[in-house]
Structure formats: C-alpha cells, structure tokens
Design a protein around this motif. Structure first.
Motif, PDB file in Angstrom:
ATOM      1  N   SER A 157       0.874  -1.162   0.000  1.00 34.70           N
ATOM      2  CA  SER A 157       0.000   0.000   0.000  1.00 34.70           C
ATOM      3  C   SER A 157       0.909   1.209   0.000  1.00 34.70           C
ATOM      4  O   SER A 157       1.674   1.438   0.913  1.00 34.70           O
ATOM      5  N   CYS A 158       0.843   1.936  -1.051  1.00 33.04           N
ATOM      6  CA  CYS A 158       1.719   3.090  -1.192  1.00 33.04           C
ATOM      7  C   CYS A 158       0.879   4.342  -1.168  1.00 33.04           C
ATOM      8  O   CYS A 158      -0.085   4.477  -1.907  1.00 33.04           O
ATOM      9  N   GLN A 159       1.214   5.222  -0.320  1.00 32.96           N
ATOM     10  CA  GLN A 159       0.454   6.473  -0.257  1.00 32.96           C
ATOM     11  C   GLN A 159       1.411   7.644  -0.317  1.00 32.96           C
ATOM     12  O   GLN A 159       2.467   7.627   0.282  1.00 32.96           O
ATOM     13  N   ILE A 160       0.986   8.646  -1.011  1.00 32.36           N
ATOM     14  CA  ILE A 160       1.767   9.888  -1.038  1.00 32.36           C
ATOM     15  C   ILE A 160       1.241  10.776   0.066  1.00 32.36           C
ATOM     16  O   ILE A 160       0.044  11.059   0.144  1.00 32.36           O
ATOM     17  N   HIS A 161       2.087  11.184   0.897  1.00 30.23           N
ATOM     18  CA  HIS A 161       1.636  12.039   2.003  1.00 30.23           C
ATOM     19  C   HIS A 161       2.456  13.306   2.066  1.00 30.23           C
ATOM     20  O   HIS A 161       3.627  13.305   1.743  1.00 30.23           O
ATOM     21  N   PRO A 162       1.836  14.363   2.492  1.00 36.28           N
ATOM     22  CA  PRO A 162       2.592  15.614   2.678  1.00 36.28           C
ATOM     23  C   PRO A 162       3.623  15.449   3.795  1.00 36.28           C
ATOM     24  O   PRO A 162       3.472  14.589   4.644  1.00 36.28           O
ATOM     25  N   PRO A 163       4.640  16.223   3.752  1.00 34.37           N
ATOM     26  CA  PRO A 163       5.766  15.981   4.662  1.00 34.37           C
ATOM     27  C   PRO A 163       5.433  16.095   6.139  1.00 34.37           C
ATOM     28  O   PRO A 163       6.212  15.680   6.973  1.00 34.37           O
ATOM     29  N   ASP A 164       4.297  16.655   6.499  1.00 29.37           N
ATOM     30  CA  ASP A 164       4.049  16.787   7.934  1.00 29.37           C
ATOM     31  C   ASP A 164       3.532  15.511   8.556  1.00 29.37           C
ATOM     32  O   ASP A 164       3.354  15.440   9.756  1.00 29.37           O
ATOM     33  N   THR A 165       3.278  14.471   7.757  1.00 29.91           N
ATOM     34  CA  THR A 165       2.758  13.234   8.342  1.00 29.91           C
ATOM     35  C   THR A 165       3.888  12.381   8.888  1.00 29.91           C
ATOM     36  O   THR A 165       5.034  12.511   8.500  1.00 29.91           O
ATOM     37  N   MET A 166       3.506  11.518   9.752  1.00 31.14           N
ATOM     38  CA  MET A 166       4.497  10.601  10.324  1.00 31.14           C
ATOM     39  C   MET A 166       4.743   9.483   9.365  1.00 31.14           C
ATOM     40  O   MET A 166       3.859   9.019   8.673  1.00 31.14           O
ATOM     41  N   GLY A 167       5.935   9.015   9.374  1.00 32.06           N
ATOM     42  CA  GLY A 167       6.184   7.793   8.622  1.00 32.06           C
ATOM     43  C   GLY A 167       6.530   6.700   9.600  1.00 32.06           C
ATOM     44  O   GLY A 167       7.272   6.908  10.539  1.00 32.06           O
ATOM     45  N   VAL A 168       5.958   5.610   9.400  1.00 27.14           N
ATOM     46  CA  VAL A 168       6.261   4.494  10.300  1.00 27.14           C
ATOM     47  C   VAL A 168       6.702   3.319   9.465  1.00 27.14           C
ATOM     48  O   VAL A 168       6.016   2.907   8.542  1.00 27.14           O
ATOM     49  N   MET A 169       7.825   2.844   9.766  1.00 20.63           N
ATOM     50  CA  MET A 169       8.294   1.673   9.059  1.00 20.63           C
ATOM     51  C   MET A 169       7.696   0.448   9.726  1.00 20.63           C
ATOM     52  O   MET A 169       7.837   0.247  10.917  1.00 20.63           O
ATOM     53  N   LEU A 170       7.071  -0.298   8.990  1.00 21.20           N
ATOM     54  CA  LEU A 170       6.479  -1.490   9.562  1.00 21.20           C
ATOM     55  C   LEU A 170       6.996  -2.691   8.808  1.00 21.20           C
ATOM     56  O   LEU A 170       6.663  -2.874   7.659  1.00 21.20           O
ATOM     57  N   LYS A 171       7.809  -3.443   9.465  1.00 18.79           N
ATOM     58  CA  LYS A 171       8.147  -4.713   8.858  1.00 18.79           C
ATOM     59  C   LYS A 171       7.124  -5.712   9.321  1.00 18.79           C
ATOM     60  O   LYS A 171       7.131  -6.140  10.459  1.00 18.79           O
ATOM     61  N   ASN A 172       6.284  -6.067   8.448  1.00 17.98           N
ATOM     62  CA  ASN A 172       5.127  -6.824   8.827  1.00 17.98           C
ATOM     63  C   ASN A 172       5.462  -8.300   8.916  1.00 17.98           C
ATOM     64  O   ASN A 172       6.600  -8.702   8.823  1.00 17.98           O
ATOM     65  N   SER A 173       4.440  -9.063   9.041  1.00 21.35           N
ATOM     66  CA  SER A 173       4.627 -10.493   9.217  1.00 21.35           C
ATOM     67  C   SER A 173       5.059 -11.156   7.928  1.00 21.35           C
ATOM     68  O   SER A 173       4.680 -12.273   7.618  1.00 21.35           O
ATOM     69  N   GLU A 174       5.853 -10.456   7.145  1.00 15.11           N
ATOM     70  CA  GLU A 174       6.363 -11.037   5.909  1.00 15.11           C
ATOM     71  C   GLU A 174       7.220 -12.254   6.224  1.00 15.11           C
ATOM     72  O   GLU A 174       7.295 -13.186   5.451  1.00 15.11           O
ATOM     73  N   GLU A 175       7.894 -12.223   7.362  1.00 11.82           N
ATOM     74  CA  GLU A 175       8.775 -13.336   7.682  1.00 11.82           C
ATOM     75  C   GLU A 175       8.002 -14.624   7.823  1.00 11.82           C
ATOM     76  O   GLU A 175       8.539 -15.699   7.661  1.00 11.82           O
ATOM     77  N   ASN A 176       6.769 -14.466   8.184  1.00  3.57           N
ATOM     78  CA  ASN A 176       5.998 -15.666   8.431  1.00  3.57           C
ATOM     79  C   ASN A 176       5.419 -16.258   7.169  1.00  3.57           C
ATOM     80  O   ASN A 176       4.842 -17.314   7.202  1.00  3.57           O
ATOM     81  N   LEU A 188      -2.642  -1.310  11.332  1.00  2.00           N
ATOM     82  CA  LEU A 188      -1.999  -1.048  10.048  1.00  2.00           C
ATOM     83  C   LEU A 188      -2.279  -2.170   9.059  1.00  2.00           C
ATOM     84  O   LEU A 188      -2.595  -1.929   7.890  1.00  2.00           O
ATOM     85  N   ALA A 189      -2.154  -3.382   9.561  1.00  5.08           N
ATOM     86  CA  ALA A 189      -2.426  -4.500   8.657  1.00  5.08           C
ATOM     87  C   ALA A 189      -3.879  -4.490   8.211  1.00  5.08           C
ATOM     88  O   ALA A 189      -4.203  -4.758   7.053  1.00  5.08           O
ATOM     89  N   GLU A 190      -4.739  -4.138   9.177  1.00  6.23           N
ATOM     90  CA  GLU A 190      -6.150  -4.102   8.830  1.00  6.23           C
ATOM     91  C   GLU A 190      -6.434  -3.027   7.803  1.00  6.23           C
ATOM     92  O   GLU A 190      -7.218  -3.211   6.873  1.00  6.23           O
TER      93      GLU A 190
END
Lengths: 329, 197
Positions: A99-118, A194-196
C-alpha cells in the motif's frame, strides 16, 4: 467486512515471545526451508489462506521508485492445485501486499516490517524484483533517515539493524520483502490496525475494479449497494445461461453444434437456399413430402465432402473460418 | 484494468463446449428437452470452468458441482490430471469454524456499550456482511472463501468467465435461430411456389 478466520497477523503471534531484534536476527539466520517446514506443518486451512492470487505489479514498483515511497514487493502468483499437497502450494510465489500512499511531509512515517517473515518465501521470484529489492533497501535507508517517528527506540534500532542486515542479506541473495504501510497523522500505529488498514484498502481497490466491470454500478455508493448490484448481475448472467441452453435445446434437437456451426453460419451469411437436413424439428411443421423427393433442394452443407456442391463448399470452408471468427468478436 | 472476454477465450470456450456436446451425441437418452438442456448447460459450465485450469476457487467448485450431477461427462471433458482434484473435496471444516466464531462473537457483543453512532455503524457493517454472504451464495465455492479479498477476486474472475460463456452461447443461439428461420423461410417460399404452380 467479515474478518478472515486466520488473518495474516495471527501468523506472527507465534513469535510474540521473542523480542523484535531477536526475531529479525533469527530471520536473517534461518533460510527459506525453516519457513517452509513451519508452514507445511500447519493445517491445510492455513495453506488456503496462504493461497494468494496476485498480479505482476511491475509498473507499481516503477512508480514507487520514482516517488521514493514505501515500496511494495513484487507479486507472484500462487496456484494451489490440490488441497492435500502442501509443498506444491509453497512452490509457487506469494503475493505481498503493497500500500503506497503519497503524504505531505508533515505526516508521520512508520516503518512497519510486517509479518512477511511468516509467509512462504517465493522460489520463483523474478530477477527484476530481486534487483529491485536491493534498490528498495537503499531507498529504505533514505526514508528512515528522513521520516519522523513516534515509535519506540527499540523499533528504530531494530529497523536500522535490519536495514544493515538486509543490505548484507541482499548481497547474499536473500529474498526478504517487507510490507510498508505509512500511517497517517493521528492514526494508530500498531501492527493490527496497520495491517487491517492495508487489507481494507486492498478490498476497496478490488471493489473499484468490480464497479467498472458491472454495468450500472457507478451510480451506487457504498459497499452494500455495490455488492447488491454485483449479486444481481451474477444472478442475471446465470439465468441467461439457463435460458440460452434451453433455447438451444429446443432449436437443436440433436446437439449437432459442431457441425451446425459452420453450416448455419454459412447459411446465415450467404444467400444460398440451404436446407439443413440435420434439423428435423423445423421440418416437422412444414409439409415436406414433395420437397423431400426433390433431391436438388436437399442441399446438406453439413457434409463438406458432398459432391453435389463441390465448388461452393470449398469457398465456404475458408469463409466459414472467418465468419466463425467474426461472430466471436 | 480487468479484462473483458477476449476472442481467444471465447474460441477456447466454444471448442471445449463442443467437445463436451460430442460426448453426449452418441447417448440416446437425450430425447427430452430437459435432458438436452441439462446436457448443454453442464457441458457449457465445465467448459467455462476448465478455461481457468484449476487456478481459481470457483472453477474447482463448479467442476465438483457438475461432477455430482454427471461424473462421466466431467471426467471425459477434463484430462486425467483434473480427475484427481475432483476427489479431493474441500473440507467443510472452515464453515464450522466460522459458525463457532460467529456465535462467540455474538455473546461478546452483548456486553458492549452502545452509542448512537456506533449503532449506525454497526448496522451498516451488518448489512455489508449480509451482502457478502449473499455474494458467497451466488459464486460457486463461495462458502469456502472466508477471506474477503479472495472472494472479491474470485467474483471478478467469475464474472468475466460468465460473460464469455453468455456471449458465445448467445451468438450460437442467434446463428442457430437465423439458420432455422432461413430454412423455414425458404421452405415456406417453396411451399407457396409448389401450391401456386
């Protein structure tokens, strides 16, 4: 919408006892086989859940690079041919959500390494996406430096660790991919939501495709209305099939569709008076006794080997192919 | 973005459908109209499902469904590989689990506090859930798609395949009707000619 019985997040809970950096290090060490054996031990239901259908999203990857956003990983298609064959399911690729979203610079970015490992790691990953994952990791670092984060420090450390490790890993031809989800300002940043949210966006995207496909759906707003239209459309299509098969059964008593195709279409498009001898149901209504005895009128085009109509039949054979094709368009 | 029924799909469907009908031709019991209609419809359904070659959930479920009605036809129409997948029926385990989950959720929900906004949202969600269940009933094999994303993907593919099926069948019917009309027309003309002359 209804939550799936086994959501992707639940797969990660088995590792809840490990801390995040531990988990990531574990992941670096253990290769595909570990994950494969884990997943193959699970019930076949999980395999059903892991049965992803995806499309090749190369153009999506291109756009994400140009915008330096969170990058989605490549897509693969996994087709589960049998239900008892656990390893066959793992042979295919997995699809990973992006899910890729363009956001204005004032938003937070959160890196989420999701359950890809699983999830099962793809064996048939294309070379393109491999190269791109290496580039992805470079951009990841940049984003990490630039983004503001309110997440824990441990998370930060963990993600920076993994970035180093994954850059090493990429050089070791590891195939780890992440799901990156950007959280908007003021929204919950825990894994569940986030996953939801990613899942909900996927669903709404697919619903948009459905709206394009089903005629008359554009006016209706809201999921329930669109679903209603879709149900009605599918039911009407099914009813049409029933109706058409009934019609065919009535007009074509001997099911000679294969033969009748050519002859009927020839009759339709040419102006020859063709009596198709293979349809007695039509002839029942019309008194045919004088006609039947006149052999000249009993032109049966259904048999291309007939000598009585040599010259026309040859041209018809070639014509029929094109007519056939034109009808299908 | 998603596809429309392509001409190659239509051709393939027609070929497979005709192959299925060929299987019926030597059988003499196709005398009643309902028997013939059933034969036509079943072979059309199997042809449509076999286009996907077992990659989608709905196609497998549809093949299984028609196999319960006419095992022989399905086995003849598909290659030997598919015959085994027919035997592997999907276990209804998933459905049972969902019922249990639903029941326990109901019990938990009674304890929740209700505000006006929440109630409206909850009703909307309920409606959507009802509709998705309705969609599951319509799409073959839908009962086994507990994942909503999967359900929508399957619906997309199913709709496209249905459109293909309907297009081809309609064009055949039109051609058949045109042919029969033409023959009736000419027969009528000849009849008049004979009566006059």
């Amino acid at each position: 919408m209804l939550e799936g019985l086994v959501s992707p997040e639940s797969l990660s809970f088995s590792y809840a006892d490990m801390s995040v950096p531990e988990m990531l290090k574990w992941l670096q060490q253990h290769q595909q086989q570990e994950v494969l054996s884990l997943s193959s031990n699970d019930s076949p239901e999980l395999l059903q859940i892991l049965q992803f259908h995806g499309s090749n999203n190369d153009e999506l990857l291109q756009s994400t690079f140009s915008h330096f956003q969170m990058v989605g990983s490549g897509f693969g298609t996994n087709y589960n041919m049998g239900f008892g064959h656990s390893h066959e399911a793992m042979d295919g690729c997995i699809s990973r959500t992006s899910s890729c979203q363009i956001h204005p610079p004032d938003t937070m970015g959160v890196m989420l390494k999701n359950s890809e490992e699983n999830r099962a790691i793809s064996l048939k990953n294309k070379r393109k996406s491999e190269d791109k994952t290496r580039e992805e990791e470079k951009t990841e670092k940049k984003i990490k430096v630039e983004a503001e984060r309110e997440s824990n420090i441990s998370n930060k450390e963990a993600s920076s660790d993994t970035s180093k490790e994954t850059s090493k890993g990429a050089s070791q031809i590891q195939k780890l991919d992440y799901i990156h989800v950007r959280a908007r300002r003021g929204q919950a940043t825990d894994r569940h939501s986030l996953a939801e949210r990613a899942r909900r966006e996927k669903i709404s995207k697919k619903m948009k495709y459905l709206q394009d496909l089903v005629p008359g759906c554009n006016t209706v707003t809201g999921k329930a209305g669109v679903l209603d239209e879709i149900i009605n459309y599918v039911q009407s299509l099914q009813r049409q099939v029933e109706f058409l098969s009934m019609k065919l059964a009535v007009t074509n008593p001997e099911l000679e569709l294969a033969v009748e195709d050519l002859s009927v279409k020839q009759a339709y498009f040419t102006n020859f008076p063709v009596v198709i001898a293979s349809k007695p149901s039509v002839m029942v209504d019309v008194p045919l006794f004088p006609l039947d005895q006149q052999g000249s009128l009993n032109l049966s085009v259904s048999n291309p080997n007939q000598t009585s109509i040599d010259a026309p039949s040859e041209s018809w054979e070639t014509q029929s192919q094109s007519l056939f094709a034109s009808i299908l368009r | 973005m998603h596809m429309q029924p392509t001409s190659s799909m239509k051709e393939e469907f027609l070929q497979k459908w005709q192959m299925g009908l060929q299987i019926y031709r030597p059988l003499i019991d196709n005398t009643s109209v309902s028997e013939r209609r059933k034969a036509i419809k079943l072979s059309a359904d199997v042809a449509m499902a076999s286009l996907r070659r077992g990659t989608t959930c709905w196609s497998r479920a549809l093949i299984q469904k028609t196999a319960t009605e006419d095992n022989f036809l399905v086995r003849q129409m598909l290659s030997g590989i598919k015959a085994e997948t027919l035997i592997n029926k999907k276990l209804p385990k998933v459905m049972c689990h969902r019922k249990i989950v639903r029941r326990s959720k109901k019990i938990l929900r009674r304890r929740k506090s209700r505000s006006a906004i929440e109630e409206v949202a909850a009703k909307a969600r309920k409606l959507v859930k009802k509709k998705t269940q309705g969609l599951r009933n319509v799409v073959p094999g839908g009962e086994f798609m507990s994942n909503d994303v999967l359900l929508i993907q399957e619906t997309l593919d199913y709709i496209v395949s249905l459109q293909t099926q309907v297009n081809v069948m309609r064009s055949i019917v039109d051609a058949a009707e045109a042919g029969s009309e033409r023959t009736a027309y000419y027969l009528g003309k000849l009849k008049f000619a004979i009566e006059d002359g």
